[in-house]
Design an enzyme around this catalytic site. Structure first.
Site, PDB file in Angstrom:
ATOM      1  N   MET A  35       0.838  -1.200   0.000  1.00  0.00           N
ATOM      2  CA  MET A  35       0.000   0.000   0.000  1.00  0.00           C
ATOM      3  C   MET A  35       0.879   1.259   0.000  1.00  0.00           C
ATOM      4  O   MET A  35       1.962   1.271   0.590  1.00  0.00           O
ATOM      5  CB  MET A  35      -0.912   0.016   1.226  1.00  0.00           C
ATOM      6  CG  MET A  35      -1.755  -1.242   1.396  1.00  0.00           C
ATOM      7  SD  MET A  35      -2.719  -1.661  -0.059  1.00  0.00           S
ATOM      8  CE  MET A  35      -3.810  -0.248  -0.160  1.00  0.00           C
ATOM      9  N   ASP A  69       0.080  -3.372   5.913  1.00  0.00           N
ATOM     10  CA  ASP A  69      -0.080  -2.754   4.590  1.00  0.00           C
ATOM     11  C   ASP A  69       0.626  -3.490   3.463  1.00  0.00           C
ATOM     12  O   ASP A  69       0.867  -2.910   2.406  1.00  0.00           O
ATOM     13  CB  ASP A  69       0.409  -1.306   4.634  1.00  0.00           C
ATOM     14  CG  ASP A  69       1.876  -1.201   5.014  1.00  0.00           C
ATOM     15  OD1 ASP A  69       2.465  -2.219   5.431  1.00  0.00           O
ATOM     16  OD2 ASP A  69       2.442  -0.095   4.890  1.00  0.00           O
ATOM     17  N   GLU A  70       0.956  -4.756   3.632  1.00  0.00           N
ATOM     18  CA  GLU A  70       1.578  -5.504   2.532  1.00  0.00           C
ATOM     19  C   GLU A  70       1.116  -6.949   2.524  1.00  0.00           C
ATOM     20  O   GLU A  70       0.874  -7.552   3.571  1.00  0.00           O
ATOM     21  CB  GLU A  70       3.106  -5.416   2.593  1.00  0.00           C
ATOM     22  CG  GLU A  70       3.725  -5.935   3.856  1.00  0.00           C
ATOM     23  CD  GLU A  70       5.239  -5.845   3.827  1.00  0.00           C
ATOM     24  OE1 GLU A  70       5.816  -5.918   2.714  1.00  0.00           O
ATOM     25  OE2 GLU A  70       5.845  -5.729   4.902  1.00  0.00           O
ATOM     26  N   ARG A 100       6.664  14.574   0.330  1.00  0.00           N
ATOM     27  CA  ARG A 100       8.020  14.105   0.020  1.00  0.00           C
ATOM     28  C   ARG A 100       8.693  14.985  -1.031  1.00  0.00           C
ATOM     29  O   ARG A 100       9.923  15.092  -1.055  1.00  0.00           O
ATOM     30  CB  ARG A 100       7.965  12.648  -0.467  1.00  0.00           C
ATOM     31  CG  ARG A 100       7.476  11.676   0.594  1.00  0.00           C
ATOM     32  CD  ARG A 100       7.499  10.239   0.097  1.00  0.00           C
ATOM     33  NE  ARG A 100       6.777   9.348   1.007  1.00  0.00           N
ATOM     34  CZ  ARG A 100       6.734   8.029   0.874  1.00  0.00           C
ATOM     35  NH1 ARG A 100       7.364   7.444  -0.150  1.00  0.00           N
ATOM     36  NH2 ARG A 100       6.053   7.294   1.737  1.00  0.00           N
TER      37      ARG A 100
END
Length: 683
Positions: free
Chosen positions: A19, A120-121, A60
């Site tokens: 994600m 999240d993975e 970022r």
């Protein structure tokens, strides 16, 4: 140390789905006005704006990194939106992120074997789905390919943006491709569809890597983010691995990676190719040496486990710098908070997924205040897990104290009153592991009592008692946890500087009272007739009846601490179920048992149990308004009995034992006194 696993000779299609800045996406879904803005999620600790745990891609671009704190991030990007994680029990509560991750997993699992690696993975084994697609719709027959698949990055293709889409389509639809590449092409199409489905149903974007094993798929998923996917053909494996720093490889970020750098001068995965398998085995043993030789060539036999539920549950907190814990009281406070969260998650898992954890482990990070650098690690300690918040808290504290004694030595862990401890705790966590599904056909004893109402506690709402009782009855350990709420109540009453010692005193007294009662219950039920507050049995009746008269206990501590009875009659409080209309002549044992936690005033009801020795039928009457129930001994599932606490198992087995004839002394046999006391005739 890593171990080489057997490699499947058949071609596989493995995807790793990751994600994109997941915590930020969850917050943006909760607060849509944050979409498109530079955003970061920060810890609840407000010191210097809090530590950043997730940063959006918009932030970022300004140079904001996860290693920064909130104040520093605002200095780099003044317009950044800082969202604090939810807080529960004075620590971060990740439940909303964990639940959001479950939404994604449920979608991805539709196409193949799914392994949830973290919040999240996810790993996916799409081999079967790809093989089916290859047979039904081979890539060379594809006319229309969706845009998301066309945007795939194929490792090894020339990086020319002018006609990148055309080159990707040409690679996917090659008629001369080998079987492995055709499977990857099918996998790319399947993953693209799944990612679009995730976006449609959850509003979350994700990136993916598609390769022939888990290691390569994991490396590829992070190459092109966000919302993109990368395919690694077998011919391009070395292009991916050779320039990769060894510290980026899984299991090479620690001591093994340091050893490779210092002993063999290895800095990249490509440097590993210069060493033979025998050289690696000479330095690191057969298994690890073989594993190193394999990963340098992109060989990995690790299977996708097919697990969408977590292997363990945990709750932890760090205490950096001046926040380090310095005494047992502060450690106990935080252990209680962590155990309360862990208990909630265990009960939720039991209720939703019908799974039970068996092992409780306490981990800690510590240093000794007398040393500038402590090289000795705080040992982790484990024990069988008992369901119930109070029991988990009690066991966790015992485990910590055992670890502390080992860490400090037999005398270093003890501190006199007023003396400062010589240790500091900078991290504390508790975890529950060895989680198994409840075996099919296994259920609690409550299945025998259709109108059963759980015994409620005076200190806790009945709704919160129910899952605790179910957990105890289903647990493989079979611990009774009805006393958990009473322990919490007493803990609240004992608030003060000497809370720990007073709670410990309570636990010792409570255990002493319960042990005494349990011993009496496992013996002849006639022991009640010997107590001052019990009416003598009516032996002239055809059914031996024992009636208990409720009186105030002379021992005030017993009134305060004893919460309910330890008899099986607890489970039969309000049963109105009747499984058989046949009743034979039976011998009745009537027992009044304390069926409510309001034990301070004595017994609140009278119960009777009728046990037919001849027919093997158990008949219990619990109050005049509660109806009757009876069961034949062969109707009771032994597996259910085995789930109960040990003393209750023994009670049931006593009921189920075949009858034995009562032996009586003949009138002429005299008494036993004649063997010990001289009579006049013996002179």
């Amino acid at each position: 140390m890593p171990v080489a696993k057997p490699v499947n000779s058949d071609a596989r299609v493995i995807a790793h789905v990751d994600m994109d800045c997941f915590y930020v996406q969850v917050e943006q879904r909760r607060q849509p006005q944050l979409r498109g803005l530079p955003t970061a999620v920060v810890q609840y600790n407000s010191w210097k704006g809090g530590g950043l745990i997730a940063v959006s891609y918009e932030a970022r671009k300004y140079g904001v990194k996860r290693s920064m704190r909130g104040d520093e991030a605002k200095g780099v990007c003044p317009e950044i939106q800082l969202v604090q994680v939810p807080v529960a029990r004075e620590k971060a509560d990740l439940s909303i992120y964990r639940n959001a991750g479950s939404e994604v997993v449920s979608i991805l699992a539709r196409k193949g074997r799914c392994e949830r690696a973290s919040i999240d993975e996810v790993y996916l084994d799409l081999t079967d789905a790809a093989e089916s697609m290859l047979v039904e719709h081979p890539p060379e027959s594809w006319d229309d390919i969706d845009d998301e698949t066309i945007k795939s990055h194929i490792l090894g293709l020339p990086k020319d943006e002018s006609d990148a889409a055309e080159k990707v389509k040409s690679w996917l639809c090659r008629s001369d491709a080998d079987h492995h590449d055709k499977l990857l092409a099918c996998g790319a199409l399947i993953v693209a569809e799944l990612r679009q489905q995730v976006l449609k149903e959850t509003e979350f974007t994700c990136s993916a890597g598609i390769a022939h094993n888990k290691m390569l798929a994991k490396l590829a998923s992070g190459m092109n983010k966000p919302a993109q996917q990368t395919v690694v053909p077998a011919a391009s494996v070395q292009e991916l691995l050779v320039p990769l720093p060894i510290k980026k490889m899984k299991q090479l970020g620690g001591k093994l990676g340091d050893s490779l750098q210092s002993d063999l001068g290895v800095n990249t995965v490509g440097d590993l190719l210069q060493f033979s398998k025998e050289k690696f085995q000479e330095h690191y043993g057969t298994n690890t040496g073989t594993w190193l030789w394999n990963i340098a060539r992109g060989i990995n036999g690790e299977e996708v486990e097919g697990r969408i539920l977590p292997k363990s549950h945990g709750s932890g907190k760090t205490f950096p710098g001046p926040c380090a814990l310095r005494n047992i009281a502060s450690v106990e406070h935080w252990l209680n908070e962590l155990c309360a969260e862990l208990s909630e998650r265990l009960l939720a898992d039991l209720d939703k997924n019908k799974r039970i954890a068996h092992t409780l482990t306490v981990h800690a990070r510590a240093y000794k205040s007398s040393e500038t650098e402590s090289h000795k690690k705080f040992p982790s300690k484990s024990c069988p897990l008992r369901y119930g918040t109070a029991k988990i808290q009690e066991d966790a504290l015992s485990l910590f104290q055992a670890g502390l004694r080992e860490y400090m030595g037999p005398y270093g862990a003890k501190t006199e009153k007023g003396e400062k401890s010589q240790w500091r705790i900078t991290g504390l966590s508790v975890s529950a592991s060895k989680i198994d599904a409840v075996p099919p056909g296994t259920s609690s004893i409550l299945k025998f009592f259709s109108s059963q109402n759980p015994v409620s506690s005076a200190s806790t709402p009945q709704s919160s008692e129910a899952p605790l009782q179910e957990a105890a009855q289903l647990s493989a350990l079979g611990h009774d946890i009805q006393s958990a709420s009473s322990e919490a109540t007493v803990a609240e009453e004992y608030v003060g500087d000497d809370a720990s010692s007073r709670i410990e005193e309570y636990q010792l007294k409570r255990k002493s009272v319960e042990d005494q009662d349990t011993t009496q219950e496992l013996s002849d039920p006639g022991h009640w007739s010997q107590q001052k507050n019990v009416v003598e049995p009516l032996t002239d009746q055809p059914h031996c009846s024992y009636s208990s008269v409720t009186q105030k206990q002379p021992e005030q501590q017993r009134k305060k601490f004893k919460n309910g009875t330890s008899s099986i009659l607890n489970f039969l409080k309000s049963s109105g179920h009747s499984s058989s209309s046949q009743k034979s002549e039976s011998r009745s044992l009537q027992d009044t048992s304390t069926l409510s936690s309001s034990d301070a005033t004595g017994c609140v009801g009278t119960s009777s149990t009728n046990l037919s020795k001849d027919s093997g039928t158990i008949d219990t009457n619990v109050g005049s308004a509660r109806g009757n129930w009876d069961y034949n001994a062969d109707e009771i599932d032994p597996a259910v009995v085995n789930e109960l606490p040990v003393h209750i198992q023994e009670e049931i087995r006593q009921w189920m034992r075949p009858p034995t004839q009562t032996r009586t002394l003949k009138p002429s046999s005299g008494t036993i006194e004649q063997y010990f006391f001289p009579t006049k005739s013996a002179k």
